[in-house]
Design a protein around this motif. Structure first.
Motif: not given
Length: 287
Positions: A10-11, A34, A36, A39-41, A152-153
């Motif tokens: 996932g993210k 990580r 995010s 909704d963007v890593v 995701l994305g």
């Protein structure tokens, strides 16, 4: 047990299928560094972030054990062969549950997307609010404002309680609403004793052996908005201990929230790490 490729990435978290653990179908859940936003890593990691998320989630799972069961089976990883060194302190063995694909958002204060909605429509989560509420002010009542949990994305979508009931059944919707509000209230009271305000947060639930349990993460700086009660003042943005700090930086450089994601400067990375560590230390210190 040996690790193969991740079952899911996932993210922030990665899941590995490890077969049976204590006669229960189990997964290894790894919290990465990580981060995010929107909704963007982002391409820049925050050192030790995964360890902090893991530590805080484990603390809250234990703190809420009299309210709801959870997915945690063990923090002892000795039975997993050749586990990467960087997985230590950021991984747990969890029950394999059937996740409900919704996010259970609970709001106690007017901030973030709730503030934007209020200023535009006079509502929060579709609920009509009194006129004259201040930014960061406490809401007249704690609200349950669910959303979808997209792949995701994709962006999660806010939904009404009625739509939630259609998606997962009225009975399940009522149960997770009640649980979400109960968990938030218990956490709010505890956090305020540590001079931390939990402005809003989100929970995820799943089914295991026919019972609803709390899964994923709980009350971390990634999933919650934490403010410093010592300097809290309604009517303006607050000193925060969460990833709003990173969001604010991205807004300041006018990033258009497109896939061409900017690197974070070293000072933003360091200050984010410091904020995450401070809220962990204040909330999870020995009782």
């Amino acid at each position: 047990m040996k690790l193969d490729k991740p079952l899911y990435s996932g993210k922030i978290r990665e899941l590995y299928d490890i077969g049976r653990f204590n006669n229960i179908d189990a997964l290894l859940l790894v919290s990465t560094d990580r981060i995010s936003c929107f909704d963007v890593v982002l391409p820049t990691a925050i050192p030790d972030k995964g360890k902090i998320l893991n530590t805080m989630s484990n603390f809250w799972f234990d703190h809420m054990r009299d309210v709801v069961g959870n997915h945690l089976l063990s923090t002892d990883l000795k039975e997993i062969e050749e586990i990467p060194k960087n997985f230590i302190e950021r991984s747990v063995i969890v029950k394999k549950a059937k996740r409900l694909n919704v996010e259970c958002i609970v709001r106690g204060y007017l901030a973030g997307s709730a503030l934007k909605e209020y200023l535009k429509q006079g509502t929060v989560g579709g609920v009509k609010m009194p006129k004259g509420l201040k930014e960061s002010g406490r809401l007249p009542e704690v609200l349950f404002t669910p959303s979808t949990k997209e792949s995701l994305g994709k962006h999660d979508i806010n939904i009404s309680f009625d739509e939630l009931a259609v998606r997962i059944s009225p009975e399940t919707a009522q149960k997770i609403k009640k649980l979400s509000l109960t968990i938030y209230e218990k956490a709010r009271q505890y956090a305020e004793s540590k001079n931390i305000i939990i402005a809003d947060t989100k929970f995820e639930f799943g089914f295991h052996d026919g019972e609803i349990i709390l899964i994923d993460e709980v009350l971390t700086p990634d999933s919650s908005r934490f403010w410093d009660k010592n300097v809290y003042e309604p009517g303006k943005p607050q000193k925060n201990f969460d990833k709003q700090f990173v969001r604010d930086y991205l807004i300041s450089i006018e990033w258009e929230k497109l896939p061409q994601v900017p690197e974070l400067p070293s000072d933003i990375v360091q200050k984010t790490r410091e904020r995450y560590l401070e809220v962990q230390n204040r909330l999870c210190e020995a009782q």
